[in-house]
Design a protein around this motif. Structure first.
Motif, mmCIF file in Angstrom:
data_model
loop_
_atom_site.group_PDB
_atom_site.id
_atom_site.type_symbol
_atom_site.label_atom_id
_atom_site.label_comp_id
_atom_site.label_asym_id
_atom_site.label_seq_id
_atom_site.Cartn_x
_atom_site.Cartn_y
_atom_site.Cartn_z
ATOM 1 N N CYS A 146 0.497 -1.202 0.032
ATOM 2 C CA CYS A 146 0.228 0.720 -0.143
ATOM 3 C C CYS A 146 0.937 1.211 -0.089
ATOM 4 C CB CYS A 146 -0.823 0.378 1.028
ATOM 5 S SG CYS A 146 -2.602 -1.102 1.258
ATOM 6 N N ARG B 125 -2.782 -5.791 4.508
ATOM 7 C CA ARG B 125 -3.333 -6.697 3.552
ATOM 8 C C ARG B 125 -4.907 -5.800 3.078
ATOM 9 N NH1 ARG B 125 -0.646 -12.073 6.480
ATOM 10 N NH2 ARG B 125 -1.742 -11.815 7.667
ATOM 11 N N ASP C 286 -4.868 -3.827 0.828
ATOM 12 C CA ASP C 286 -4.960 -4.129 -0.943
ATOM 13 C C ASP C 286 -5.776 -4.698 -1.054
ATOM 14 O OD1 ASP C 286 -2.168 -3.331 -0.919
ATOM 15 O OD2 ASP C 286 -0.786 -4.822 -0.248
ATOM 16 N N GLU C 287 -6.534 -5.985 -0.667
ATOM 17 C CA GLU C 287 -7.446 -6.398 -0.535
ATOM 18 C C GLU C 287 -8.913 -5.704 -1.584
ATOM 19 O OE1 GLU C 287 -9.821 -9.650 1.407
ATOM 20 O OE2 GLU C 287 -7.997 -10.474 0.535
#
Length: 183
Positions: free
Chosen positions: A8, A167, A170-171
């Motif tokens: 990120c 995470r 990002d997802e």
């Protein structure tokens, strides 16, 4: 621009997280950290606008939590070397999954010694680390006094939260679910 956890960019908007409805955001945050006070604090701070603000808020909320909340966060983590309870823990401990039986047995013995000494599980940011390294860290931390170890636990929990939030962001930015049901 400085990169944050898991790719990120610190200046990129966290718009997908900010746009989640309250229930989805709460579920996503619970998958990052089991402390109810941390989840409430993170929800109360929305919107964040950038990943950097999400990470800063996570650290600030964690720093204000009482010991009972830290205990709740600890309860949400499996022991290092045990079978992970969820996808997040499995990702965090990926470096342990292929360890030899003797090393896993040593981790289990170390976990028991740690829990006997400190009264809670051994918490460490395991992302990117193998079983041997985690065992070495565990053994070194057994020499800490209880107050120092609680401070170390907070630092490690902050690292774990940042990895998991990275995470999640990002997802979500990639159009994924972001609600604790990630594989």
């Amino acid at each position: 621009m400085r990169a944050g956890p898991m790719g990120c960019e610190a200046g990129e908007p966290a718009a997908a997280f900010d746009a989640l409805d309250e229930a989805r955001a709460e579920a996503a945050l619970r998958a990052c950290c089991a402390a109810p006070g941390w989840v409430r604090g993170m929800l109360a701070g929305r919107p964040y606008g950038t990943a950097a603000r999400v990470f800063e808020a996570s650290d600030a909320v964690l720093a204000r939590l009482g010991e009972d909340e830290i205990d709740a966060a600890l309860a949400g983590h499996p022991r290092i070397g045990d079978r992970p309870r969820d996808a997040e823990s499995a990702r965090d401990q990926a470096g342990v999954s292929g360890a030899e039986r003797a090393l896993l047995d040593a981790l289990a013995a170390g976990n028991r010694a740690y829990e006997q000494r400190f009264g809670h599980i051994y918490l460490v940011c395991a992302a990117g680390r193998d079983a041997g390294e985690l065992l070495g860290v565990l053994r070194a931390r057994l020499d800490n006094d209880p107050q120092t170890e609680r401070e170390v636990v907070r630092v490690e929990l902050a690292k774990i939260n940042r990895v998991r939030l990275g995470r999640l962001l990002d997802e979500l930015a990639a159009g994924g679910p972001g609600e604790g049901t990630r594989a």
